[in-house]
Scaffold this motif. Structure first.
Motif, PDB file in Angstrom:
ATOM      1  N   GLY A  50       0.818  -1.211   0.000  1.00  0.00           N
ATOM      2  CA  GLY A  50       0.000   0.000   0.000  1.00  0.00           C
ATOM      3  C   GLY A  50       0.852   1.260   0.000  1.00  0.00           C
ATOM      4  N   SER A  51       1.896   1.260   0.813  1.00  0.00           N
ATOM      5  CA  SER A  51       2.801   2.410   0.859  1.00  0.00           C
ATOM      6  C   SER A  51       3.529   2.590  -0.476  1.00  0.00           C
ATOM      7  CB  SER A  51       3.825   2.233   1.977  1.00  0.00           C
ATOM      8  OG  SER A  51       3.191   2.217   3.226  1.00  0.00           O
ATOM      9  N   ALA A  52       3.926   1.501  -1.091  1.00  0.00           N
ATOM     10  CA  ALA A  52       4.621   1.576  -2.378  1.00  0.00           C
ATOM     11  C   ALA A  52       3.704   2.165  -3.447  1.00  0.00           C
ATOM     12  CB  ALA A  52       5.110   0.195  -2.797  1.00  0.00           C
ATOM     13  N   VAL A  53       2.420   1.783  -3.428  1.00  0.00           N
ATOM     14  CA  VAL A  53       1.466   2.317  -4.404  1.00  0.00           C
ATOM     15  C   VAL A  53       1.278   3.820  -4.186  1.00  0.00           C
ATOM     16  CG1 VAL A  53      -0.965   2.263  -5.094  1.00  0.00           C
ATOM     17  CG2 VAL A  53       0.289   0.127  -4.795  1.00  0.00           C
ATOM     18  N   VAL A  54       1.179   4.250  -2.926  1.00  0.00           N
ATOM     19  CA  VAL A  54       1.034   5.679  -2.630  1.00  0.00           C
ATOM     20  C   VAL A  54       2.246   6.456  -3.142  1.00  0.00           C
ATOM     21  CG1 VAL A  54       0.951   7.373  -0.747  1.00  0.00           C
ATOM     22  CG2 VAL A  54      -0.505   5.359  -0.666  1.00  0.00           C
ATOM     23  N   VAL A  55       3.441   5.942  -2.902  1.00  0.00           N
ATOM     24  CA  VAL A  55       4.661   6.607  -3.362  1.00  0.00           C
ATOM     25  C   VAL A  55       4.699   6.653  -4.890  1.00  0.00           C
ATOM     26  CG1 VAL A  55       7.187   6.401  -3.475  1.00  0.00           C
ATOM     27  CG2 VAL A  55       6.003   6.091  -1.300  1.00  0.00           C
ATOM     28  N   SER A  59       4.671  10.075  -7.006  1.00  0.00           N
ATOM     29  CA  SER A  59       5.789  10.334  -7.916  1.00  0.00           C
ATOM     30  C   SER A  59       5.300  10.646  -9.315  1.00  0.00           C
ATOM     31  CB  SER A  59       6.740   9.140  -7.957  1.00  0.00           C
ATOM     32  OG  SER A  59       7.308   8.914  -6.693  1.00  0.00           O
ATOM     33  N   LEU A  60       4.301   9.887  -9.780  1.00  0.00           N
ATOM     34  CA  LEU A  60       3.747  10.146 -11.113  1.00  0.00           C
ATOM     35  C   LEU A  60       3.069  11.510 -11.177  1.00  0.00           C
ATOM     36  CD1 LEU A  60       2.297   6.629 -12.035  1.00  0.00           C
ATOM     37  CD2 LEU A  60       4.283   7.776 -13.047  1.00  0.00           C
ATOM     38  N   VAL A  66       5.644  18.595 -13.045  1.00  0.00           N
ATOM     39  CA  VAL A  66       6.918  19.163 -13.509  1.00  0.00           C
ATOM     40  C   VAL A  66       6.936  19.212 -15.038  1.00  0.00           C
ATOM     41  CG1 VAL A  66       9.413  18.771 -13.636  1.00  0.00           C
ATOM     42  CG2 VAL A  66       8.226  18.564 -11.450  1.00  0.00           C
ATOM     43  N   PHE A  67       6.441  18.162 -15.698  1.00  0.00           N
ATOM     44  CA  PHE A  67       6.378  18.153 -17.157  1.00  0.00           C
ATOM     45  C   PHE A  67       5.501  19.293 -17.666  1.00  0.00           C
ATOM     46  CE2 PHE A  67       4.231  16.811 -21.089  1.00  0.00           C
ATOM     47  CZ  PHE A  67       5.331  16.661 -21.912  1.00  0.00           C
TER      48      PHE A  67
END
Length: 85
Positions: A50-55, A59-60, A66-67
């Protein structure tokens, strides 16, 4: 001869200090290991995923932001340089 004797005694005096410092490092490593093994609460696989998906999503989102700002800045600079021609 006294200068040489002072150097030798300085080396002898610093050896116990060196051993004490090494023992401090060893004790620190042992205490750190014990804390990591017995006191730290590690996340479950589900919590970690779950934490990895949030990160990943955050990030995306930041990358898209930024793009977008970069693209707007690029178009704005092209417009300004186009006026100068």
């Amino acid at each position: 001869s006294t200068g040489l004797q002072n150097q030798v005694s300085g080396v002898r005096a610093s050896l116990p200090v060196l051993i004490q410092n090494i023992m401090k490092i060893i004790n620190y490593c042992k205490a750190s290991y014990e804390e990591l093994v017995h006191q730290v609460t590690w996340p479950s696989g589900k919590e970690l995923m779950g934490s990895a998906v949030v990160v990943l999503i955050a990030s995306l989102c930041i990358a898209v932001l930024v793009f977008g700002v970069d693209t707007l800045f690029d178009k704005g600079m092209q417009f300004i340089y186009g006026l100068a021609k």
